[in-house]
Scaffold this motif. Structure first.
Motif, PDB file in Angstrom:
ATOM      1  N   GLY A 219      -5.921  -1.360  -3.091  1.00 17.93           N
ATOM      2  CA  GLY A 219      -5.932  -0.531  -1.886  1.00 17.93           C
ATOM      3  C   GLY A 219      -6.039   0.954  -2.180  1.00 17.93           C
ATOM      4  O   GLY A 219      -6.328   1.750  -1.285  1.00 17.93           O
ATOM      5  N   LEU A 220      -5.815   1.347  -3.433  1.00 21.52           N
ATOM      6  CA  LEU A 220      -5.955   2.758  -3.818  1.00 21.52           C
ATOM      7  C   LEU A 220      -7.431   3.059  -4.064  1.00 21.52           C
ATOM      8  O   LEU A 220      -8.122   2.282  -4.731  1.00 21.52           O
ATOM      9  CB  LEU A 220      -5.134   3.054  -5.080  1.00 21.52           C
ATOM     10  N   GLU A 221      -7.897   4.169  -3.545  1.00 23.50           N
ATOM     11  CA  GLU A 221      -9.325   4.490  -3.639  1.00 23.50           C
ATOM     12  C   GLU A 221      -9.823   4.608  -5.068  1.00 23.50           C
ATOM     13  O   GLU A 221     -10.994   4.343  -5.341  1.00 23.50           O
ATOM     14  CB  GLU A 221      -9.628   5.766  -2.854  1.00 23.50           C
ATOM     15  N   GLU A 222      -8.960   4.963  -6.004  1.00 21.59           N
ATOM     16  CA  GLU A 222      -9.407   5.114  -7.390  1.00 21.59           C
ATOM     17  C   GLU A 222      -9.497   3.774  -8.132  1.00 21.59           C
ATOM     18  O   GLU A 222      -9.974   3.724  -9.259  1.00 21.59           O
ATOM     19  CB  GLU A 222      -8.510   6.091  -8.159  1.00 21.59           C
ATOM     20  N   HIS A 223      -9.041   2.686  -7.521  1.00 21.47           N
ATOM     21  CA  HIS A 223      -9.170   1.379  -8.160  1.00 21.47           C
ATOM     22  C   HIS A 223     -10.653   1.052  -8.313  1.00 21.47           C
ATOM     23  O   HIS A 223     -11.440   1.246  -7.380  1.00 21.47           O
ATOM     24  CB  HIS A 223      -8.471   0.308  -7.317  1.00 21.47           C
ATOM     25  N   PRO A 224     -11.083   0.577  -9.490  1.00 25.02           N
ATOM     26  CA  PRO A 224     -12.515   0.351  -9.731  1.00 25.02           C
ATOM     27  C   PRO A 224     -13.185  -0.638  -8.771  1.00 25.02           C
ATOM     28  O   PRO A 224     -14.401  -0.587  -8.584  1.00 25.02           O
ATOM     29  CB  PRO A 224     -12.581  -0.157 -11.178  1.00 25.02           C
ATOM     30  N   GLN A 225     -12.421  -1.515  -8.153  1.00 23.86           N
ATOM     31  CA  GLN A 225     -13.026  -2.480  -7.231  1.00 23.86           C
ATOM     32  C   GLN A 225     -12.583  -2.270  -5.788  1.00 23.86           C
ATOM     33  O   GLN A 225     -12.720  -3.159  -4.954  1.00 23.86           O
ATOM     34  CB  GLN A 225     -12.710  -3.897  -7.712  1.00 23.86           C
ATOM     35  N   HIS A 226     -12.103  -1.057  -5.494  1.00 26.91           N
ATOM     36  CA  HIS A 226     -11.647  -0.750  -4.135  1.00 26.91           C
ATOM     37  C   HIS A 226     -12.758  -0.940  -3.111  1.00 26.91           C
ATOM     38  O   HIS A 226     -12.559  -1.597  -2.086  1.00 26.91           O
ATOM     39  CB  HIS A 226     -11.116   0.687  -4.077  1.00 26.91           C
ATOM     40  N   GLN A 227     -13.931  -0.392  -3.377  1.00 26.17           N
ATOM     41  CA  GLN A 227     -15.023  -0.488  -2.411  1.00 26.17           C
ATOM     42  C   GLN A 227     -15.488  -1.926  -2.221  1.00 26.17           C
ATOM     43  O   GLN A 227     -15.817  -2.340  -1.100  1.00 26.17           O
ATOM     44  CB  GLN A 227     -16.202   0.409  -2.829  1.00 26.17           C
ATOM     45  N   LEU A 228     -15.506  -2.701  -3.295  1.00 23.05           N
ATOM     46  CA  LEU A 228     -15.897  -4.101  -3.194  1.00 23.05           C
ATOM     47  C   LEU A 228     -14.929  -4.853  -2.289  1.00 23.05           C
ATOM     48  O   LEU A 228     -15.347  -5.562  -1.369  1.00 23.05           O
ATOM     49  CB  LEU A 228     -15.943  -4.748  -4.582  1.00 23.05           C
ATOM     50  N   LEU A 229     -13.624  -4.697  -2.528  1.00 20.08           N
ATOM     51  CA  LEU A 229     -12.637  -5.382  -1.704  1.00 20.08           C
ATOM     52  C   LEU A 229     -12.696  -4.877  -0.268  1.00 20.08           C
ATOM     53  O   LEU A 229     -12.593  -5.660   0.679  1.00 20.08           O
ATOM     54  CB  LEU A 229     -11.239  -5.207  -2.281  1.00 20.08           C
ATOM     55  N   LYS A 230     -12.891  -3.581  -0.104  1.00 20.33           N
ATOM     56  CA  LYS A 230     -12.967  -3.008   1.246  1.00 20.33           C
ATOM     57  C   LYS A 230     -14.117  -3.621   2.034  1.00 20.33           C
ATOM     58  O   LYS A 230     -14.014  -3.812   3.243  1.00 20.33           O
ATOM     59  CB  LYS A 230     -13.130  -1.485   1.140  1.00 20.33           C
ATOM     60  N   SER A 231     -15.210  -3.939   1.349  1.00 17.37           N
ATOM     61  CA  SER A 231     -16.364  -4.527   2.028  1.00 17.37           C
ATOM     62  C   SER A 231     -16.120  -5.984   2.423  1.00 17.37           C
ATOM     63  O   SER A 231     -16.833  -6.525   3.263  1.00 17.37           O
ATOM     64  CB  SER A 231     -17.601  -4.448   1.128  1.00 17.37           C
ATOM     65  N   MET A 232     -15.112  -6.633   1.841  1.00 24.21           N
ATOM     66  CA  MET A 232     -14.861  -8.050   2.098  1.00 24.21           C
ATOM     67  C   MET A 232     -13.583  -8.325   2.887  1.00 24.21           C
ATOM     68  O   MET A 232     -13.476  -9.349   3.533  1.00 24.21           O
ATOM     69  CB  MET A 232     -14.758  -8.819   0.773  1.00 24.21           C
TER      70      MET A 232
ATOM     71  N   LEU B 202       0.833  -1.207   0.000  1.00 21.55           N
ATOM     72  CA  LEU B 202       0.000   0.000   0.000  1.00 21.55           C
ATOM     73  C   LEU B 202       0.868   1.258   0.000  1.00 21.55           C
ATOM     74  O   LEU B 202       0.610   2.194  -0.765  1.00 21.55           O
ATOM     75  CB  LEU B 202      -0.952   0.005   1.196  1.00 21.55           C
ATOM     76  N   LEU B 203       1.914   1.277   0.806  1.00 23.38           N
ATOM     77  CA  LEU B 203       2.812   2.436   0.838  1.00 23.38           C
ATOM     78  C   LEU B 203       3.514   2.630  -0.508  1.00 23.38           C
ATOM     79  O   LEU B 203       3.619   3.755  -1.003  1.00 23.38           O
ATOM     80  CB  LEU B 203       3.846   2.283   1.954  1.00 23.38           C
ATOM     81  N   PHE B 204       4.000   1.535  -1.093  1.00 30.76           N
ATOM     82  CA  PHE B 204       4.634   1.633  -2.414  1.00 30.76           C
ATOM     83  C   PHE B 204       3.636   2.169  -3.438  1.00 30.76           C
ATOM     84  O   PHE B 204       3.965   3.049  -4.230  1.00 30.76           O
ATOM     85  CB  PHE B 204       5.161   0.277  -2.880  1.00 30.76           C
ATOM     86  N   ALA B 205       2.429   1.622  -3.439  1.00 33.94           N
ATOM     87  CA  ALA B 205       1.415   2.037  -4.418  1.00 33.94           C
ATOM     88  C   ALA B 205       1.121   3.527  -4.285  1.00 33.94           C
ATOM     89  O   ALA B 205       1.047   4.243  -5.288  1.00 33.94           O
ATOM     90  CB  ALA B 205       0.141   1.218  -4.229  1.00 33.94           C
ATOM     91  N   ARG B 206       0.948   4.006  -3.065  1.00 36.05           N
ATOM     92  CA  ARG B 206       0.662   5.444  -2.855  1.00 36.05           C
ATOM     93  C   ARG B 206       1.821   6.319  -3.327  1.00 36.05           C
ATOM     94  O   ARG B 206       1.602   7.334  -3.992  1.00 36.05           O
ATOM     95  CB  ARG B 206       0.359   5.699  -1.382  1.00 36.05           C
ATOM     96  N   ARG B 207       3.034   5.943  -2.977  1.00 38.96           N
ATOM     97  CA  ARG B 207       4.191   6.766  -3.362  1.00 38.96           C
ATOM     98  C   ARG B 207       4.414   6.742  -4.871  1.00 38.96           C
ATOM     99  O   ARG B 207       4.752   7.773  -5.461  1.00 38.96           O
ATOM    100  CB  ARG B 207       5.446   6.302  -2.619  1.00 38.96           C
TER     101      ARG B 207
END
Length: 196
Positions: A78-91, A61-66
């Motif tokens: 883990g990046l909020e702009e990923h199209p399936q971020h909310q789906l994964l976050k819910s699971m 996650l840190l690498f991806a953000r940087r």
């Protein structure tokens, strides 16, 4: 470098018993039984698997953000702009993060290979490999390795560009040390090629 993969068959007792049948069972006929030495070595690593997976995911996650902040094209759930971020976050289990695998689109296979070559041979960042399971960072250019059998249309449909670098982020060394190695390689990538 060798990888040890293991798993479990889960399901109703009737399914497991059928698979273990001496005459017709797939577990008996196909032989997916692990070497005893390998099984013992893996069993010794299980107690700290949770700690390793947490670090694996946190670093990814840190690498991806940087990398995203540098303006690079990063694919990571883990990046909020990923199209399936909310789906994964819910699971997902928040304690273990979003996974330890990131993709960096270097646009061309040549740029992807130059980056990986520098990271492996000069930066001591990780290794070029098609595997995912190791404590060091492993990386590959998916379009010319694990997905090379796909035709261009199939690759495009799957979102695999010619320069897509897949990285399974390791947990050896400090995060800042590894980030410095990656950042240096990215800087060198933008320098002109030296010709002898």
């Amino acid at each position: 470098m060798t990888d040890n993969f293991s798993g479990a068959v889960c399901g109703p007792a009737s399914l497991v018993n059928k698979m273990m049948d001496l005459q017709q069972g797939s577990l008996m006929l196909l032989g997916p039984t692990m070497n005893a030495k390998v099984a013992f070595e893996l069993s010794e690593r299980i107690p700290h698997l949770g700690l390793r997976m947490k670090e694996h995911s946190q670093r990814a996650l840190l690498f991806a953000r940087r990398l995203k902040n540098l303006g690079l094209s990063v694919i990571y759930p883990g990046l909020e702009e990923h199209p399936q971020h909310q789906l994964l976050k819910s699971m997902h289990n928040a304690e273990y993060g979003f996974c330890g695998l990131i993709c960096l689109d270097m646009e061309t296979e040549e740029r992807a290979n130059r980056l990986m070559n520098h990271l492996q041979n000069y930066g001591q960042f990780g290794f070029m490999a098609v595997s995912l399971g190791y404590y060091e960072t492993l990386m590959s250019c998916s379009g010319s390795s694990t997905s090379s059998e796909l035709n261009p249309e199939e690759k495009k449909l799957a979102g695999i560009s010619p320069g897509l670098v897949r990285m399974s982020i390791g947990y050896i060394g400090t995060f800042e040390q590894k980030w410095a190695q990656l950042e240096k390689a990215l800087t060198r990538l933008n320098e002109p090629l030296c010709k002898n």
